[in-house]
Design an enzyme around this catalytic site. Structure first.
Site, mmCIF file in Angstrom:
data_model
loop_
_atom_site.group_PDB
_atom_site.id
_atom_site.type_symbol
_atom_site.label_atom_id
_atom_site.label_comp_id
_atom_site.label_asym_id
_atom_site.label_seq_id
_atom_site.Cartn_x
_atom_site.Cartn_y
_atom_site.Cartn_z
ATOM 1 N N HIS A 10 0.809 -1.222 0.000
ATOM 2 C CA HIS A 10 0.000 0.000 0.000
ATOM 3 C C HIS A 10 0.843 1.273 0.000
ATOM 4 O O HIS A 10 0.306 2.366 -0.190
ATOM 5 C CB HIS A 10 -0.916 0.039 1.226
ATOM 6 N N ASP A 46 -3.038 -11.027 -1.254
ATOM 7 C CA ASP A 46 -3.452 -10.458 0.019
ATOM 8 C C ASP A 46 -4.961 -10.228 0.025
ATOM 9 O O ASP A 46 -5.573 -10.043 -1.033
ATOM 10 C CB ASP A 46 -2.716 -9.124 0.216
#
Length: 257
Positions: A10, A46
């Protein structure tokens, strides 16, 4: 290369995001490109969409990003129609996503995309927050299903970097990444763990999980019981949606431009 403490997918160039203050998957891809490779495949397993990696390479036709993640979960990006600037494919999955459904998407979506793109290297983020028992997602994978997906994809590529990622249950995290290293390095995984490993697992604590919610298997084994099941219609439709626009056509268009 296996780097379980990586997978910080991220992170942004100018800020931290989602517990990630830099983005090592991006650095891994850039390292391959700097070495002269022309096509790198990035696959994200993920539970959360790999938004930082997708955005980093949104306009780079040398990198195909593919993300399988829980729908309607933070960062609330990665819709199935999201292509970034062209070379992104997203497979948002429903709650209860099981091993059979992961197998299906790998075989029917990820591998066909990879074959069309013909990558020279793979970077894969193997977050374990999609495992059953993780408090920050509602997916239901076993570690066996996740290992199988990683091994299948790594086995198709001449070069691969396997990264960690999210995971908020310390027992499922340590068991999954330990077992993944064992599988990738060709080691035999024991049916039950030795005393030192049991002691380590028995000493773990987590504010998000009550002590009476910890099953005996998390303390004594590495291998989960597989969580197989039906491939639901909302999962079965995804390959057709991401394969609508051929990867090869997109690459050709960008190179002519």
């Amino acid at each position: 290369v296996f780097h379980p403490s990586g997978g910080t997918h991220h992170g942004r160039p100018d800020r931290a995001s989602g517990f990630c203050y830099f983005n090592d998957p991006v650095f891994a891809v850039l390292t391959f490109l700097a070495a002269g490779l022309e096509r790198v495949l990035y696959v994200d397993l993920d539970a959360h969409h790999g938004d930082g990696v997708q955005d980093a390479f949104a306009d780079d036709d040398r990198v195909l990003t593919v993300s399988i993640h829980e729908e309607k979960r933070w960062p609330h990006s990665g819709l199935v129609e999201d292509r970034a600037a062209g070379l992104a494919r997203n497979l948002p999955v429903p709650r209860g996503f099981n091993d059979s459904e992961l197998d299906y998407l790998v075989e029917q979506a990820v591998i066909p995309l990879a074959e069309a793109f013909a990558p020279q290297a793979l970077v894969i983020t193997c977050g374990v927050d999609g495992l059953e028992g993780d408090p920050l997602s509602r997916l239901a994978l076993s570690n066996v299903g996740l290992w199988r997906a990683v091994e299948r994809l790594v086995g198709l590529q001449p070069r691969a970097v396997v990264l960690g990622g999210g995971g908020y249950n310390p027992w499922t995290v340590i068991r999954c990444w330990s077992g993944l290293w064992g599988r990738l390095s060709g080691r035999e995984i024991p049916a039950t763990l030795p005393p030192a490993a049991r002691e380590l697992l028995g000493g773990l604590r987590c504010d998000l999980i009550e002590e009476d919610e910890v099953p005996e298997a998390w303390l004594t084994t590495l291998v989960d019981v597989p969580n197989t099941g039906p491939v639901r219609p909302e999962v079965a439709r995804l390959p057709g949606l991401v394969l609508q626009e051929p990867i090869t056509a997109r690459i050709a268009t960008q190179r002519r431009a």
